[in-house]
Motif scaffolding. Structure first.
Motif, PDB file in Angstrom:
ATOM      1  N   THR A  48     -12.141   1.702   3.338  1.00  0.00           N
ATOM      2  CA  THR A  48     -13.290   2.462   2.839  1.00  0.00           C
ATOM      3  C   THR A  48     -13.733   3.515   3.840  1.00  0.00           C
ATOM      4  OG1 THR A  48     -14.055   0.595   1.504  1.00  0.00           O
ATOM      5  CG2 THR A  48     -15.676   2.292   2.037  1.00  0.00           C
ATOM      6  N   LEU A  49     -13.819   3.126   5.099  1.00  0.00           N
ATOM      7  CA  LEU A  49     -14.248   4.069   6.136  1.00  0.00           C
ATOM      8  C   LEU A  49     -13.263   5.231   6.249  1.00  0.00           C
ATOM      9  CD1 LEU A  49     -15.724   3.116   9.575  1.00  0.00           C
ATOM     10  CD2 LEU A  49     -13.924   4.823   9.453  1.00  0.00           C
ATOM     11  N   ASP A  50     -11.964   4.918   6.309  1.00  0.00           N
ATOM     12  CA  ASP A  50     -10.946   5.968   6.413  1.00  0.00           C
ATOM     13  C   ASP A  50     -11.017   6.930   5.234  1.00  0.00           C
ATOM     14  OD1 ASP A  50      -9.934   4.973   8.781  1.00  0.00           O
ATOM     15  OD2 ASP A  50      -8.337   3.834   7.820  1.00  0.00           O
ATOM     16  N   THR A  56     -14.638  13.589   3.243  1.00  0.00           N
ATOM     17  CA  THR A  56     -15.798  14.425   3.583  1.00  0.00           C
ATOM     18  C   THR A  56     -15.640  15.172   4.902  1.00  0.00           C
ATOM     19  OG1 THR A  56     -16.957  12.640   4.768  1.00  0.00           O
ATOM     20  CG2 THR A  56     -17.285  12.776   2.377  1.00  0.00           C
ATOM     21  N   ASN A  57     -14.435  15.079   5.501  1.00  0.00           N
ATOM     22  CA  ASN A  57     -14.218  15.697   6.817  1.00  0.00           C
ATOM     23  C   ASN A  57     -15.208  15.164   7.846  1.00  0.00           C
ATOM     24  OD1 ASN A  57     -12.046  17.471   6.048  1.00  0.00           O
ATOM     25  ND2 ASN A  57     -13.580  18.734   4.990  1.00  0.00           N
ATOM     26  N   GLY A  58     -15.361  13.850   7.837  1.00  0.00           N
ATOM     27  CA  GLY A  58     -16.278  13.201   8.761  1.00  0.00           C
ATOM     28  C   GLY A  58     -15.655  12.934  10.117  1.00  0.00           C
ATOM     29  N   ILE A  59     -16.384  12.203  10.952  1.00  0.00           N
ATOM     30  CA  ILE A  59     -15.915  11.876  12.300  1.00  0.00           C
ATOM     31  C   ILE A  59     -16.055  10.379  12.544  1.00  0.00           C
ATOM     32  CG2 ILE A  59     -16.508  14.159  13.212  1.00  0.00           C
ATOM     33  CD1 ILE A  59     -19.015  12.872  14.452  1.00  0.00           C
ATOM     34  N   THR A  75     -14.080  -1.222  17.951  1.00  0.00           N
ATOM     35  CA  THR A  75     -14.263  -0.895  16.542  1.00  0.00           C
ATOM     36  C   THR A  75     -14.899   0.492  16.423  1.00  0.00           C
ATOM     37  OG1 THR A  75     -15.106  -1.737  14.422  1.00  0.00           O
ATOM     38  CG2 THR A  75     -16.511  -2.057  16.356  1.00  0.00           C
ATOM     39  N   GLU A  76     -15.437   0.801  15.272  1.00  0.00           N
ATOM     40  CA  GLU A  76     -15.988   2.142  15.057  1.00  0.00           C
ATOM     41  C   GLU A  76     -16.884   2.139  13.829  1.00  0.00           C
ATOM     42  OE1 GLU A  76     -12.584   4.598  14.354  1.00  0.00           O
ATOM     43  OE2 GLU A  76     -12.023   3.539  12.527  1.00  0.00           O
ATOM     44  N   TYR A  77     -17.693   3.154  13.732  1.00  0.00           N
ATOM     45  CA  TYR A  77     -18.340   3.481  12.469  1.00  0.00           C
ATOM     46  C   TYR A  77     -18.076   4.958  12.215  1.00  0.00           C
ATOM     47  CZ  TYR A  77     -22.429   5.551  14.923  1.00  0.00           C
ATOM     48  OH  TYR A  77     -23.262   6.319  15.703  1.00  0.00           O
ATOM     49  N   GLY A  78     -18.193   5.367  10.986  1.00  0.00           N
ATOM     50  CA  GLY A  78     -17.918   6.757  10.647  1.00  0.00           C
ATOM     51  C   GLY A  78     -19.200   7.523  10.378  1.00  0.00           C
ATOM     52  N   VAL A  79     -19.105   8.826  10.495  1.00  0.00           N
ATOM     53  CA  VAL A  79     -20.200   9.717  10.123  1.00  0.00           C
ATOM     54  C   VAL A  79     -19.655  10.687   9.089  1.00  0.00           C
ATOM     55  CG1 VAL A  79     -21.895  11.414  10.882  1.00  0.00           C
ATOM     56  CG2 VAL A  79     -21.242   9.541  12.418  1.00  0.00           C
ATOM     57  N   LEU A  80     -20.249  10.709   7.911  1.00  0.00           N
ATOM     58  CA  LEU A  80     -19.763  11.578   6.848  1.00  0.00           C
ATOM     59  C   LEU A  80     -19.969  13.050   7.202  1.00  0.00           C
ATOM     60  CD1 LEU A  80     -20.870   9.768   3.562  1.00  0.00           C
ATOM     61  CD2 LEU A  80     -18.815   9.450   4.941  1.00  0.00           C
ATOM     62  N   GLY A  81     -19.345  13.893   6.425  1.00  0.00           N
ATOM     63  CA  GLY A  81     -19.427  15.330   6.669  1.00  0.00           C
ATOM     64  C   GLY A  81     -20.826  15.902   6.566  1.00  0.00           C
ATOM     65  N   ASN A  83     -23.219  14.798   8.211  1.00  0.00           N
ATOM     66  CA  ASN A  83     -23.777  14.582   9.551  1.00  0.00           C
ATOM     67  C   ASN A  83     -25.066  13.767   9.572  1.00  0.00           C
ATOM     68  OD1 ASN A  83     -21.753  16.013  11.026  1.00  0.00           O
ATOM     69  ND2 ASN A  83     -22.696  17.941  10.386  1.00  0.00           N
ATOM     70  N   LYS A  84     -25.328  13.038   8.496  1.00  0.00           N
ATOM     71  CA  LYS A  84     -26.538  12.215   8.481  1.00  0.00           C
ATOM     72  C   LYS A  84     -26.300  10.795   7.961  1.00  0.00           C
ATOM     73  CE  LYS A  84     -28.273  13.653   3.918  1.00  0.00           C
ATOM     74  NZ  LYS A  84     -29.428  14.241   3.188  1.00  0.00           N
ATOM     75  N   THR A  85     -25.105  10.560   7.417  1.00  0.00           N
ATOM     76  CA  THR A  85     -24.804   9.252   6.836  1.00  0.00           C
ATOM     77  C   THR A  85     -23.744   8.534   7.657  1.00  0.00           C
ATOM     78  OG1 THR A  85     -25.267  10.116   4.623  1.00  0.00           O
ATOM     79  CG2 THR A  85     -24.070   8.024   4.764  1.00  0.00           C
ATOM     80  N   ALA A  86     -24.071   7.327   8.099  1.00  0.00           N
ATOM     81  CA  ALA A  86     -23.106   6.501   8.827  1.00  0.00           C
ATOM     82  C   ALA A  86     -22.403   5.557   7.849  1.00  0.00           C
ATOM     83  CB  ALA A  86     -23.810   5.700   9.908  1.00  0.00           C
ATOM     84  N   VAL A  87     -21.126   5.283   8.120  1.00  0.00           N
ATOM     85  CA  VAL A  87     -20.343   4.376   7.278  1.00  0.00           C
ATOM     86  C   VAL A  87     -19.844   3.230   8.145  1.00  0.00           C
ATOM     87  CG1 VAL A  87     -18.362   4.118   5.754  1.00  0.00           C
ATOM     88  CG2 VAL A  87     -19.587   6.288   5.826  1.00  0.00           C
ATOM     89  N   ILE A  88     -20.120   2.030   7.710  1.00  0.00           N
ATOM     90  CA  ILE A  88     -19.685   0.830   8.428  1.00  0.00           C
ATOM     91  C   ILE A  88     -18.788   0.019   7.508  1.00  0.00           C
ATOM     92  CG2 ILE A  88     -20.442  -1.325   9.508  1.00  0.00           C
ATOM     93  CD1 ILE A  88     -23.094   0.164  10.147  1.00  0.00           C
ATOM     94  N   GLU A  89     -17.651  -0.378   8.025  1.00  0.00           N
ATOM     95  CA  GLU A  89     -16.700  -1.165   7.238  1.00  0.00           C
ATOM     96  C   GLU A  89     -16.644  -2.577   7.802  1.00  0.00           C
ATOM     97  OE1 GLU A  89     -11.962  -1.140   6.955  1.00  0.00           O
ATOM     98  OE2 GLU A  89     -12.845   0.657   6.061  1.00  0.00           O
ATOM     99  N   ILE A  90     -17.050  -3.542   6.995  1.00  0.00           N
ATOM    100  CA  ILE A  90     -17.079  -4.930   7.439  1.00  0.00           C
ATOM    101  C   ILE A  90     -15.705  -5.397   7.905  1.00  0.00           C
ATOM    102  CG2 ILE A  90     -17.522  -7.300   6.709  1.00  0.00           C
ATOM    103  CD1 ILE A  90     -20.018  -5.418   6.958  1.00  0.00           C
TER     104      ILE A  90
END
Length: 384
Positions: A48-50, A56-59, A75-81, A83-90
């Motif tokens: 999901t994170l990938d 969205t060309n996130g980081i 590990t990591e979390y993502g930031v959507l394109g 630049n205000k939404t973080a994505v965490i994958e369990i």
């Protein structure tokens, strides 16, 4: 001709993007003039994170957190394109593949690291969080995650419990007084296609516990412990949550997120919206989808079923290409033009996973040849 390639990952073997890329390469060899578009998919579980970062060309933001056995993991979390939404994958923090097979037992696994990742994202300034709620190794009702965020769970001697799944058997008192203050500003959107309640015959323990290591003889005791734990939590927060749809997702993490006022949405729909999937399928002639194993459970909201329903509404035919076809796969024929496995003969799961790339390429090429032959026949009939 346009073909949309929208697979889920082949879990433990190939990412959704890799699956899509291989299928595209195989199709390009036989159908070089066809418009092929890869849209990697996920439903809240692994990948999901990938997928959301890709769409969205996130980081990515790297960090160290506690793994499912409380060992430090990178590990990591993502930031959507945006630049205000973080994505965490369990699955990237407490995923089942992160636990060696001989140690898989939800009594010893924890969601503590998930709370650590949430805390880091909040303290980094993100207030909108999308959480992919699938692929967990845990069945602790989110107790570990809530502990990492400041909740206290105490035993009969009023001593703090360790953040393992076994704690739900011992908890006698709950204290949410010191929950992280930034949680009041956070908006959680949970990506999950699991609608199960927390407890009971359709709950987290009975439905998902066995694949995580709970023995059949232990299911009743585990479910009763979860019921008692949930009642203590509900009394503390003044809410009835355990019977809500999705509370049983990821071993009860859905329940814990509901406590944090999270909104549970279809993981597949969240990814589809981010990728513009529906608009792209409308203009396609065929859709190719797949997953690691397709069986009767595929129709219970998994990615291929979700995609076939979108394609059916648009009048587009869907072809299923998965790692294997399991129990009850015959039910899938009502939803797909055809169903295919990458296995070419008797082979073990290990052999299939080890050779997944070449097996997938060859089977995708066979499907492309079939489409090519049908297309040429149609053109010849029109010409005549």
């Amino acid at each position: 001709m346009k073909i949309v390639i929208a697979p889920d990952s082949f879990k433990g073997s190939l990412t959704a993007l890799k699956v899509g890329t291989i299928i595209k390469e195989a199709f390009s060899k036989e159908l070089p003039d066809v418009d092929l578009e890869v849209i990697p998919m996920a439903d809240g579980g692994e990948g999901t994170l990938d997928t959301l970062i890709f769409a969205t060309n996130g980081i990515r933001e790297k960090l160290t957190a506690s793994g499912p056995l409380l060992n430090p993991v990178e590990t990591e979390y993502g930031v959507l394109g945006d630049n205000k939404t973080a994505v965490i994958e369990i699955a990237a923090v407490s995923g089942l593949p992160m636990v060696p097979p001989n140690k898989r037992n939800p009594i010893y696994t924890s969601t503590y690291g998930i709370g650590e990742v949430i805390k880091k994202a909040l303290e980094d300034g993100y207030r909108e969080l999308v959480v992919g709620l699938g692929g967990s190794s845990t069945n602790d009702g989110g107790l570990g995650m809530l502990q990492a965020l400041g909740a206290r769970f105490l035993d009969e001697n009023d001593e703090l419990l360790a953040p393992f799944g076994s704690a739900i058997f011992k908890v006698k008192r709950v204290d949410f007084t010191d929950l992280h203050p930034l949680l009041k500003e956070a908006k959680f959107t949970i990506a999950s296609d699991v609608n199960n309640p927390l407890t009971g015959p359709n709950g987290a323990t009975y439905v998902f516990g066995p694949q995580k290591g709970i023995q059949e003889t232990e299911l009743e005791a585990f479910d009763l412990a979860m019921e008692r734990y949930a009642s203590l939590v509900e009394n503390q927060v003044g809410l009835d949550l355990k019977d809500q749809e999705g509370a049983g997702a990821a071993g009860g993490l859905g329940f814990a997120f509901l406590i944090l006022n999270a909104k549970i949405e279809s993981g597949s729909q969240i990814v589809a919206d981010a990728t513009g999937l529906q608009e792209k399928i409308v203009n396609a002639d065929f859709v190719i989808t797949g997953e690691g194993q397709s069986d009767y459970q595929t129709l219970l909201g998994k990615v291929p079923s979700f995609i076939s329903s979108i394609a059916k509404e648009a009048g587009v035919k869907t072809i299923l290409l998965s790692g294997s076809l399991g129990k009850g796969y015959e039910a899938l024929y009502d939803h797909f033009l055809s169903c295919h496995s990458i296995a070419t003969g008797p082979m073990s799961l290990g052999e299939c996973m080890e050779n997944a790339e070449i097996l997938l390429y060859n089977q995708a090429r066979n499907i492309a040849l079939l489409i090519k032959g049908i297309s040429e026949d149609c053109q010849n009939q029109v010409s005549n």
